[in-house]
Scaffold this motif. Structure first.
Motif, PDB file in Angstrom:
ATOM      1  N   PHE A 122       3.572  -9.613  -9.776  1.00 24.55           N
ATOM      2  CA  PHE A 122       3.233  -9.229  -8.406  1.00 24.55           C
ATOM      3  C   PHE A 122       2.963  -7.737  -8.336  1.00 24.55           C
ATOM      4  O   PHE A 122       3.541  -6.954  -9.092  1.00 24.55           O
ATOM      5  CB  PHE A 122       4.366  -9.601  -7.441  1.00 24.55           C
ATOM      6  N   VAL A 123       2.085  -7.360  -7.412  1.00 21.39           N
ATOM      7  CA  VAL A 123       1.740  -5.958  -7.207  1.00 21.39           C
ATOM      8  C   VAL A 123       2.096  -5.575  -5.780  1.00 21.39           C
ATOM      9  O   VAL A 123       1.551  -6.117  -4.818  1.00 21.39           O
ATOM     10  CB  VAL A 123       0.243  -5.701  -7.465  1.00 21.39           C
ATOM     11  N   LEU A 124       3.039  -4.641  -5.666  1.00 22.76           N
ATOM     12  CA  LEU A 124       3.438  -4.080  -4.379  1.00 22.76           C
ATOM     13  C   LEU A 124       2.865  -2.675  -4.314  1.00 22.76           C
ATOM     14  O   LEU A 124       3.217  -1.818  -5.128  1.00 22.76           O
ATOM     15  CB  LEU A 124       4.969  -4.048  -4.269  1.00 22.76           C
ATOM     16  N   ALA A 125       1.969  -2.436  -3.382  1.00 27.38           N
ATOM     17  CA  ALA A 125       1.264  -1.156  -3.310  1.00 27.38           C
ATOM     18  C   ALA A 125       1.805  -0.297  -2.181  1.00 27.38           C
ATOM     19  O   ALA A 125       1.959  -0.764  -1.056  1.00 27.38           O
ATOM     20  CB  ALA A 125      -0.234  -1.392  -3.121  1.00 27.38           C
ATOM     21  N   SER A 126       2.060   0.948  -2.489  1.00 33.22           N
ATOM     22  CA  SER A 126       2.370   1.924  -1.457  1.00 33.22           C
ATOM     23  C   SER A 126       1.116   2.192  -0.628  1.00 33.22           C
ATOM     24  O   SER A 126      -0.013   1.981  -1.096  1.00 33.22           O
ATOM     25  CB  SER A 126       2.849   3.223  -2.120  1.00 33.22           C
ATOM     26  N   THR A 127       1.301   2.646   0.583  1.00 34.65           N
ATOM     27  CA  THR A 127       0.155   3.048   1.403  1.00 34.65           C
ATOM     28  C   THR A 127      -0.617   4.192   0.744  1.00 34.65           C
ATOM     29  O   THR A 127      -1.779   4.444   1.074  1.00 34.65           O
ATOM     30  CB  THR A 127       0.617   3.490   2.801  1.00 34.65           C
ATOM     31  N   GLU A 128       0.034   4.891  -0.206  1.00 30.71           N
ATOM     32  CA  GLU A 128      -0.607   5.988  -0.931  1.00 30.71           C
ATOM     33  C   GLU A 128      -1.281   5.518  -2.219  1.00 30.71           C
ATOM     34  O   GLU A 128      -1.882   6.330  -2.937  1.00 30.71           O
ATOM     35  CB  GLU A 128       0.442   7.056  -1.290  1.00 30.71           C
ATOM     36  N   ALA A 129      -1.218   4.248  -2.528  1.00 28.58           N
ATOM     37  CA  ALA A 129      -1.735   3.738  -3.801  1.00 28.58           C
ATOM     38  C   ALA A 129      -3.256   3.632  -3.783  1.00 28.58           C
ATOM     39  O   ALA A 129      -3.892   3.493  -2.733  1.00 28.58           O
ATOM     40  CB  ALA A 129      -1.126   2.372  -4.099  1.00 28.58           C
ATOM     41  N   ASP A 135      -8.735   1.866  -2.097  1.00 28.00           N
ATOM     42  CA  ASP A 135      -7.446   2.248  -1.535  1.00 28.00           C
ATOM     43  C   ASP A 135      -6.550   1.030  -1.380  1.00 28.00           C
ATOM     44  O   ASP A 135      -6.948  -0.107  -1.689  1.00 28.00           O
ATOM     45  CB  ASP A 135      -7.623   2.984  -0.207  1.00 28.00           C
ATOM     46  N   ALA A 136      -5.335   1.250  -0.903  1.00 32.09           N
ATOM     47  CA  ALA A 136      -4.344   0.171  -0.836  1.00 32.09           C
ATOM     48  C   ALA A 136      -4.799  -0.969   0.075  1.00 32.09           C
ATOM     49  O   ALA A 136      -4.634  -2.149  -0.271  1.00 32.09           O
ATOM     50  CB  ALA A 136      -3.002   0.731  -0.364  1.00 32.09           C
ATOM     51  N   GLN A 137      -5.365  -0.627   1.224  1.00 29.49           N
ATOM     52  CA  GLN A 137      -5.793  -1.664   2.166  1.00 29.49           C
ATOM     53  C   GLN A 137      -6.902  -2.524   1.562  1.00 29.49           C
ATOM     54  O   GLN A 137      -6.894  -3.748   1.688  1.00 29.49           O
ATOM     55  CB  GLN A 137      -6.264  -1.013   3.473  1.00 29.49           C
ATOM     56  N   THR A 138      -7.865  -1.884   0.911  1.00 32.40           N
ATOM     57  CA  THR A 138      -8.947  -2.637   0.271  1.00 32.40           C
ATOM     58  C   THR A 138      -8.411  -3.478  -0.870  1.00 32.40           C
ATOM     59  O   THR A 138      -8.818  -4.634  -1.064  1.00 32.40           O
ATOM     60  CB  THR A 138     -10.033  -1.677  -0.236  1.00 32.40           C
ATOM     61  N   ALA A 139      -7.498  -2.902  -1.643  1.00 35.46           N
ATOM     62  CA  ALA A 139      -6.891  -3.642  -2.750  1.00 35.46           C
ATOM     63  C   ALA A 139      -6.173  -4.888  -2.245  1.00 35.46           C
ATOM     64  O   ALA A 139      -6.242  -5.963  -2.860  1.00 35.46           O
ATOM     65  CB  ALA A 139      -5.925  -2.745  -3.513  1.00 35.46           C
ATOM     66  N   HIS A 140      -5.494  -4.759  -1.129  1.00 37.24           N
ATOM     67  CA  HIS A 140      -4.797  -5.910  -0.544  1.00 37.24           C
ATOM     68  C   HIS A 140      -5.785  -6.960  -0.072  1.00 37.24           C
ATOM     69  O   HIS A 140      -5.599  -8.163  -0.303  1.00 37.24           O
ATOM     70  CB  HIS A 140      -3.920  -5.440   0.626  1.00 37.24           C
ATOM     71  N   ALA A 141      -6.863  -6.523   0.563  1.00 38.97           N
ATOM     72  CA  ALA A 141      -7.877  -7.459   1.050  1.00 38.97           C
ATOM     73  C   ALA A 141      -8.563  -8.196  -0.103  1.00 38.97           C
ATOM     74  O   ALA A 141      -8.892  -9.385   0.019  1.00 38.97           O
ATOM     75  CB  ALA A 141      -8.913  -6.707   1.885  1.00 38.97           C
TER      76      ALA A 141
END
Length: 260
Positions: free
Chosen positions: A127-134, A175-181
């Motif tokens: 699993f990958v947990l990303a910080s908002t700064e990731a 960025d983190a948001q795009t990575a999550h999407a």
């Protein structure tokens, strides 16, 4: 006193491995890789450790391979460059495979930039947990290279073939948001609570039978390559092992006692 390039902390059954070369954004040197392999092998065999969190010190998660090391490799005699590179790749793949095949849950707590090998290492975890700064970048193309830390295998399985090609061919950063999407990151956390959330998640994932977790993970890791028949066959064998485990016996007896 020499500072460890990989810091290992164990608390309540959770091992936290921290890449500790912050002045280089945790770029992986040969010495660092050797320490990582040593710790991963130890953690894999320690039954008291139930799950693993991988993170980075300072502002970055991992900037990838050490470029200064690349320079020294290019200066080797022409007849040795290829074999030296092959030998190094064996070590890279050994480290990544130790993370991927770890017989317990693994979480990458990505606290900052994960580029090249750093992005590959993150995806080698369950699993990958990303910080908002990731941020994430498969930036190998910018060094005239292809992903050599498992990205060619892991990334298409997370985002699909076309999106993986886009990220690898362009080397662009997301960025983190795009990575999550896209499915690169499974969850996003505030920077100041990243490790707390990773450890809590690790505890939740590893609360069940260690035997069933190890066997189930091993089979799941092969589920895209093997046929249904092969997966069923491996599952039957693994279940036979589970039937004999202390965890299964204790769980059944506890359930029956509650039912009385």
């Amino acid at each position: 006193m020499e500072t460890s390039l990989i810091q290992l902390q164990v608390a309540e059954g959770i091992a936290t491995l921290t890449l500790n070369r912050p002045e280089k954004r945790n770029a992986i040197s040969d010495a660092m890789r050797s320490e990582l392999i040593e710790h991963l092998e130890s953690v894999a065999h320690d039954k008291a450790i139930r799950a693993v969190v991988l993170t980075g010190s300072g502002k970055g998660f991992c900037a990838g391979g050490d470029v200064s090391g690349m320079k020294s490799r290019m200066e080797a005699p022409a007849g040795e460059v290829a074999f030296n590179g092959w030998s190094r790749q064996q070590r890279v793949h050994h480290a990544v495979n130790l993370l991927y095949s770890m017989p317990k849950p693994t979480i990458a707590a990505v606290n900052g930039a994960a580029a090249g090998l750093g992005a590959d290492m993150a995806l080698s975890c369950d699993f990958v947990l990303a910080s908002t700064e990731a941020s994430f970048a498969w930036s190998y193309i910018k060094r005239g290279l292809i992903p050599d830390g498992g990205g060619l295998y892991f990334l298409p399985r997370r985002v699909g073939l076309a999106k993986a090609k886009d990220l690898i061919f362009s080397g662009r950063k997301v960025d983190a948001q795009t990575a999550h999407a896209l499915g690169i990151a499974d969850e996003i956390s505030a920077a100041d609570t990243l490790l707390d959330r990773a450890v809590a998640w690790a505890k939740e994932l590893s609360a069940g039978s260690a035997t069933a977790l190890a066997l189930g993970k091993t089979i799941l890791n092969q589920s895209f390559e093997l046929s249904a028949h092969q997966i069923f066959a491996q599952g039957s064998q693994a279940q036979g092992v589970c039937y004999t485990s202390h965890e299964h016996r204790a769980a059944v007896l506890a359930f029956l006692n509650q039912s009385k």
